[in-house]
Structure formats: C-alpha cells, structure tokens
Design a protein around this motif. Structure first.
Motif, PDB file in Angstrom:
ATOM      1  N   ILE A  25      54.092  48.457  -2.281  1.00 26.53           N
ATOM      2  CA  ILE A  25      54.473  49.031  -3.574  1.00 26.53           C
ATOM      3  C   ILE A  25      53.665  50.288  -3.878  1.00 26.53           C
ATOM      4  CG2 ILE A  25      54.673  48.604  -6.058  1.00 26.53           C
ATOM      5  CD1 ILE A  25      56.641  47.052  -4.295  1.00 26.53           C
ATOM      6  N   GLY A  26      52.399  50.297  -3.484  1.00 28.39           N
ATOM      7  CA  GLY A  26      51.543  51.446  -3.784  1.00 28.39           C
ATOM      8  C   GLY A  26      51.865  52.688  -2.977  1.00 28.39           C
ATOM      9  N   TRP A  27      52.400  52.497  -1.757  1.00 31.74           N
ATOM     10  CA  TRP A  27      52.582  53.645  -0.868  1.00 31.74           C
ATOM     11  C   TRP A  27      54.020  53.848  -0.391  1.00 31.74           C
ATOM     12  CZ3 TRP A  27      48.846  57.150  -0.223  1.00 31.74           C
ATOM     13  CH2 TRP A  27      47.526  56.775  -0.524  1.00 31.74           C
ATOM     14  N   ARG A  28      54.805  52.787  -0.235  1.00 31.00           N
ATOM     15  CA  ARG A  28      56.074  52.923   0.468  1.00 31.00           C
ATOM     16  C   ARG A  28      57.321  52.776  -0.413  1.00 31.00           C
ATOM     17  NH1 ARG A  28      55.859  55.788   4.247  1.00 31.00           N
ATOM     18  NH2 ARG A  28      57.470  54.743   5.490  1.00 31.00           N
ATOM     19  N   ALA A  29      57.250  52.004  -1.470  1.00 28.62           N
ATOM     20  CA  ALA A  29      58.432  51.773  -2.308  1.00 28.62           C
ATOM     21  C   ALA A  29      58.860  53.058  -3.012  1.00 28.62           C
ATOM     22  CB  ALA A  29      58.153  50.678  -3.329  1.00 28.62           C
ATOM     23  N   ASP A  30      60.155  53.210  -3.199  1.00 31.79           N
ATOM     24  CA  ASP A  30      60.718  54.409  -3.817  1.00 31.79           C
ATOM     25  C   ASP A  30      60.260  54.547  -5.268  1.00 31.79           C
ATOM     26  OD1 ASP A  30      62.874  56.611  -3.767  1.00 31.79           O
ATOM     27  OD2 ASP A  30      63.440  55.409  -5.509  1.00 31.79           O
ATOM     28  N   ARG A  31      59.724  55.700  -5.613  1.00 25.19           N
ATOM     29  CA  ARG A  31      59.163  55.918  -6.940  1.00 25.19           C
ATOM     30  C   ARG A  31      60.219  55.769  -8.029  1.00 25.19           C
ATOM     31  NH1 ARG A  31      54.643  58.719  -9.111  1.00 25.19           N
ATOM     32  NH2 ARG A  31      55.010  59.330 -11.274  1.00 25.19           N
ATOM     33  N   ARG A  32      61.413  56.340  -7.802  1.00 27.39           N
ATOM     34  CA  ARG A  32      62.453  56.270  -8.815  1.00 27.39           C
ATOM     35  C   ARG A  32      62.897  54.831  -9.051  1.00 27.39           C
ATOM     36  NH1 ARG A  32      67.361  60.378  -8.350  1.00 27.39           N
ATOM     37  NH2 ARG A  32      65.560  61.756  -8.728  1.00 27.39           N
ATOM     38  N   LEU A  33      63.004  54.053  -7.979  1.00 23.62           N
ATOM     39  CA  LEU A  33      63.368  52.642  -8.111  1.00 23.62           C
ATOM     40  C   LEU A  33      62.306  51.888  -8.903  1.00 23.62           C
ATOM     41  CD1 LEU A  33      65.203  50.228  -7.328  1.00 23.62           C
ATOM     42  CD2 LEU A  33      63.836  50.004  -5.227  1.00 23.62           C
ATOM     43  N   ILE A  92      62.265  41.711  -0.416  1.00 26.79           N
ATOM     44  CA  ILE A  92      61.450  42.780   0.158  1.00 26.79           C
ATOM     45  C   ILE A  92      62.303  43.651   1.067  1.00 26.79           C
ATOM     46  CG2 ILE A  92      59.462  43.303   1.637  1.00 26.79           C
ATOM     47  CD1 ILE A  92      58.294  40.578   0.653  1.00 26.79           C
ATOM     48  N   ARG A  93      63.188  43.022   1.831  1.00 30.35           N
ATOM     49  CA  ARG A  93      64.063  43.780   2.722  1.00 30.35           C
ATOM     50  C   ARG A  93      64.948  44.734   1.920  1.00 30.35           C
ATOM     51  NH1 ARG A  93      67.155  39.885   4.527  1.00 30.35           N
ATOM     52  NH2 ARG A  93      65.655  39.205   6.099  1.00 30.35           N
ATOM     53  N   ARG A  94      65.497  44.261   0.810  1.00 28.32           N
ATOM     54  CA  ARG A  94      66.367  45.116  -0.002  1.00 28.32           C
ATOM     55  C   ARG A  94      65.597  46.277  -0.623  1.00 28.32           C
ATOM     56  NH1 ARG A  94      70.363  40.846  -3.238  1.00 28.32           N
ATOM     57  NH2 ARG A  94      71.413  40.045  -1.371  1.00 28.32           N
ATOM     58  N   VAL A  95      64.380  46.022  -1.099  1.00 27.45           N
ATOM     59  CA  VAL A  95      63.573  47.108  -1.655  1.00 27.45           C
ATOM     60  C   VAL A  95      63.237  48.113  -0.561  1.00 27.45           C
ATOM     61  CG1 VAL A  95      61.359  47.691  -2.723  1.00 27.45           C
ATOM     62  CG2 VAL A  95      62.625  45.680  -3.514  1.00 27.45           C
ATOM     63  N   ALA A  96      62.937  47.628   0.650  1.00 28.33           N
ATOM     64  CA  ALA A  96      62.650  48.529   1.771  1.00 28.33           C
ATOM     65  C   ALA A  96      63.871  49.382   2.110  1.00 28.33           C
ATOM     66  CB  ALA A  96      62.209  47.718   2.989  1.00 28.33           C
ATOM     67  N   GLU A  97      65.042  48.767   2.111  1.00 27.00           N
ATOM     68  CA  GLU A  97      66.276  49.514   2.400  1.00 27.00           C
ATOM     69  C   GLU A  97      66.514  50.599   1.356  1.00 27.00           C
ATOM     70  OE1 GLU A  97      69.132  46.391   2.471  1.00 27.00           O
ATOM     71  OE2 GLU A  97      68.888  45.968   4.624  1.00 27.00           O
ATOM     72  N   GLN A  98      66.332  50.234   0.083  1.00 25.85           N
ATOM     73  CA  GLN A  98      66.536  51.208  -0.988  1.00 25.85           C
ATOM     74  C   GLN A  98      65.475  52.300  -0.972  1.00 25.85           C
ATOM     75  OE1 GLN A  98      67.854  49.404  -4.915  1.00 25.85           O
ATOM     76  NE2 GLN A  98      67.366  47.522  -3.792  1.00 25.85           N
ATOM     77  N   SER A  99      64.322  51.992  -0.406  1.00 23.05           N
ATOM     78  CA  SER A  99      63.238  52.978  -0.314  1.00 23.05           C
ATOM     79  C   SER A  99      63.280  53.745   1.006  1.00 23.05           C
ATOM     80  CB  SER A  99      61.884  52.272  -0.452  1.00 23.05           C
ATOM     81  OG  SER A  99      61.803  51.559  -1.675  1.00 23.05           O
ATOM     82  N   ARG A 100      64.245  53.387   1.874  1.00 25.14           N
ATOM     83  CA  ARG A 100      64.425  54.042   3.177  1.00 25.14           C
ATOM     84  C   ARG A 100      63.170  53.938   4.045  1.00 25.14           C
ATOM     85  NH1 ARG A 100      66.648  56.906  -0.704  1.00 25.14           N
ATOM     86  NH2 ARG A 100      64.843  58.274  -0.900  1.00 25.14           N
TER      87      ARG A 100
END
Length: 479
Positions: A428-436, A83-91
């Motif tokens: 995932i619905g609101w914060r994760a990077d769409r392109r990722l 989750i931390r890595r996805v958050a980092e990639q999603s800024r």
C-alpha cells in the motif's frame, strides 16, 4: 438496510457500518487484550510499556488497519483475491497476492491453538459456574470463590487440566464447534448476529467488573502502575514487546481485517471507521488493566505473574473478594465472549478463501478448515501431556525448548504476522495506485499524505525490527 454482495458467490455483507465496526472490534478484542496485554504490562513494569504501546497503536497499528480495510473494500472478495484485484487495478504484479495466502495460512494456524487456549477459559468458566451454583444452593451467593481451597490447590487446577488430555480435548471440541457453527452460517446470518449480540454484552460485563474492581480493589495503585512511566524500564525488549502487541491486538497480518473489509457497504468512511476500531480496541486493553490490577494489588499479589495471571493469580484473588464466586464466573464469561468473536474472524479468513478461490460452498469450506484447525489443535493440547517431549522445531534455537502449542504460536507470531504486516505496508505504501487509494479511503489530502508516509517508511522499519529481533533475540540481550 439492505445487505450487499461482496463478490463471493452472492455472499451477503454487513448490514451497516456499525455492524462492521462491532464485528471488527470483536475480531481485534480477544485474548490479546484481556490476557496478553495485562501480562505484558505486568512483566514490563507498567506505565512506560503502556504509553509506548499506545504510541505504537496509532503510529503503526492504525495505518496498517486502514490499509487492510482498504484492500478488502477495494477487492470485495477473499484476502488473496482482494489483493490480486488491487494489484491489477494498480498495474503491478499479481504475485503480491501471495501475502494474502500467507495471512490466510497464519489465521488457520492461529485458530487451531487459539481454540485450545479458549478451551482453558471455557473450563474455568465451568469451574466458577459450578462454584457459584453451590454458593447459591448454600444460601450465600455473595461469598468468595472456591471457598476452602488453598492457593496451591487453586494454582494446581491448571496443572491438573493440562495433565488430562480428554478434558482438554472436550473443551477444545466445544469451543471449535461453536466457532465453526457461527462461521458456517455466513456473514449476515452468523458472524454479524454473533457480533451484534455478543459485543454489547461484552462491554456491559467489562465496565461492570471494572467498577467492581475499583470499589473493592486498589484502583489508585493500579492506575499509578499502568500510567506512571518509569522510563528506565523501557528497554529494547520492552519496546519490541509493545510493537508486537500493537499488531497482535489489532489482529493485523492475518488477513482477517481484509476479509471483513470485503463485506463493507459502498460509501463507508474508511478512515473514521479504522480510527473507531483502533480507539475501541486500545480502550478495551486499558480498561482490562484497570479491571485486573486493582484486584491483584488489593490482595497483595504479583502483577508480574506472567501468563499465569488470569488462570492462577486471579482465581486465588477472587477467593478473598466479596461476591468473588459470581465475579469470577462473569470474568471468565467475559473472556470467553472475546475469544469467540476473535476465533470466528480467524476461521473466516481461510473459509472465505475456500469460497472465493476454490469455489466451495461456505458450509464445505468452514467444515474443511474447521476440522483441519481442530486436528492441529489436538496435537497442540497433547503437547502438554502425551506428546510433552515433542519439540517440532527443536533444530531451531529459538524454538528448541518450546512445546507444540508454543511452537505454532511462536512461529505465527514471530514470523508470519510480521511478514504479513510488512508486505501490507510495502504494497500500500509503495505499489498501490494513488488514485484508487484516495477514492476508496476518502481521506483528506493531508491525512492521506501522512497515512501513506507512515506505511511507506515508519511501518516497514518497525515491523522489520519485530521480525529480526523475533528471529534473533540475542540482539535485544534476551536469551
């Protein structure tokens, strides 16, 4: 195929997509499908509950399942780290990883009492193994089960088990020991081998006993009960039970699917994989109903027997069924296999966290968390006898009358699982990077839009309802 590293100190991943699917189905298919689903269906009047439950699985459970698989695949480490890595990639804030810690804690607590309940299954498997052995020695291997025992004697076995702390402890020890042994051997050497050996056998037993039930039982009445809806029985309380079962059955909110997802090979199609898991899990639940209820109806027993359905109602039914001794043994072996594949996924979550976040070896991490879960489980089983007067959260009205095991079960099920699912859907619905998301899931534009809409809007609303009504049951008119 060559296994891959998932970023946890060289830990190997699944050897193939099919291995992951089998392991994930094993994680999802457990006591929730073979015990909890028939229990809830029986208590809730059958058809209306079942149809609403199926809708919940595919509108809520499947989107959340894919979200958890995505997090694991994108993060490639334990739940918190992924989750931390996805958050980092999603800024976005890395504090989102806290809900991974919540899931790991929930999995740790659940496996502690899950092992105790699985110990009951192990006990009954032993009872029927001994009974079948005596039938074979008597030259009548196809007789009914537990010959000569009255319904009261058969039902009383469970009470006698609860009153014997040493017997409960020994069953709990054996089951937790088996779980720990498999997890300590690693992903490819332990968990995958267990899944690829146990799950095919599970499906053979499931189909075989279901065919037996259709032949000797009342399959017509069972099918009508399960699939003919009486919509007057679809009360807010029943709908809430179906919503909760959809999450519980797919093992969502406890970070198990995130952890398993971190071991997936690159290039795996996540959407179709999630769909295969959801279809298999739901199919098992429905087949379990068609396995159990024909036998129940054939001998005129109550389908709304509740939690005693598997441990008291069915053992009595097997007494009057042809080859009941053998079928009873196979039935409890079936449940035991499902319990093992689920328990290893639960223990794997904190074990992977210890490896990924604390730098422990897999063996050390499995031993620490396995021993801790065993200790909590000991308290849970003593709550049926030595500590029967203890109410850990007695000050809280919804837990005022619950023993230790039911308190841990209720706290994780009513609070921790819904919170984990809620944070997953919001993240995932609101914060994760769409392109990722698009790149990793590989969904078509239309399916991606639908998936993220369900996660952003429908899932949070539904899960919030589960959470609020679990904490305030009076909102549903329940006590």
């Amino acid at each position: 195929m060559v296994a891959i590293s998932n970023g946890q100190g060289g830990e190997q991943g699944w050897s193939s997509r099919s291995a992951f699917i089998l392991a994930a189905i094993g994680a999802a298919v457990g006591l929730g499908n073979l015990w909890r689903f028939p229990t809830l269906a029986g208590e809730s009047g059958g058809g209306a509950f079942v149809i609403f439950y199926i809708g919940c699985v595919f509108l809520l459970g499947l989107p959340l399942l894919l979200a958890e698989i995505f997090i694991g695949r994108a993060g490639q480490t334990d739940a918190v780290g992924s989750i931390r890595r996805v958050a980092e990639q999603s800024r976005v804030s890395k504090r989102w990883s806290l809900f991974g810690g919540l899931g790991a804690l929930a999995a740790f607590l659940i496996v502690s009492f899950y092992s105790v309940v699985a110990g009951w299954v192990l006990y009954y498997a032993g009872v029927f193994a001994a009974d079948f052995g005596s039938a074979v020695l008597a030259g009548d291997p196809f007789r009914g089960a537990l010959a000569g025992e009255s319904q009261e004697q058969i039902a009383g076995r469970m009470g006698n088990l609860f009153a014997d702390p040493m017997l409960l402890l020994s069953m709990h020890f054996l089951f937790m020991g088996a779980t720990l042994f498999i997890v300590a051997r690693g992903v490819s050497g332990g968990i995958e081998k267990a899944a690829t050996w146990l799950m095919p056998g599970f499906f053979v037993l499931l189909i075989g006993i279901t065919i037996y039930g259709a032949i000797v039982g009342d399959v017509g009445e069972a099918a009508a009960f399960l699939f003919t809806p009486d919509w007057s029985k679809l009360t807010p309380e029943v709908m809430n039970s179906a919503l909760g079962q959809a999450l519980f059955s797919l093992s969502l909110g406890v970070a198990g699917i995130i952890t398993y997802g971190s071991y997936i090979r690159e290039g795996t199609k996540l959407g179709s994989t999630a769909a295969a898991i959801a279809f298999a899990d739901t199919g098992v639940a429905l087949i379990a109903g068609l396995m159990i209820f024909p036998i129940v109806f054939a001998v005129g027993l109550d389908p709304a027997a509740g939690p005693t359905l598997v441990f008291q109602t069915l053992p009595f039914a097997f007494e009057s069924m042809p080859a009941g001794s053998l079928i009873g043994l196979l039935f409890f072996v079936l449940i035991l296999v499902a319990a093992v594949t689920s328990s290893i996924s639960l223990l794997e979550v904190p074990t992977a966290w210890g490896v990924g976040e604390l730098g422990w070896s897999r063996t050390t991490s499995a031993l620490v968390f396995g021993a801790g879960a065993f200790a909590i489980g000991v308290l849970c089983l003593l709550g049926y006898n030595v500590l029967s007067d203890v109410r850990p959260l007695g000050f809280w009205s919804i837990f005022a009358e619950t023993d230790i095991l039911d308190t841990v079960d209720g706290f994780t099920g009513k609070i921790m699982l819904p919170l984990g699912a809620l944070f997953t859907s919001l993240f995932i619905g609101w914060r994760a990077d769409r392109r990722l998301l698009e790149t990793t899931t590989g969904l078509s534009r239309g399916m991606f839009t639908l998936w993220r809409f369900l996660l952003a809007w429908l899932c949070p609303i539904a899960v919030t309802i589960i959470l609020v009504t679990g904490l305030f049951p009076s909102l549903l008119g329940a006590e």
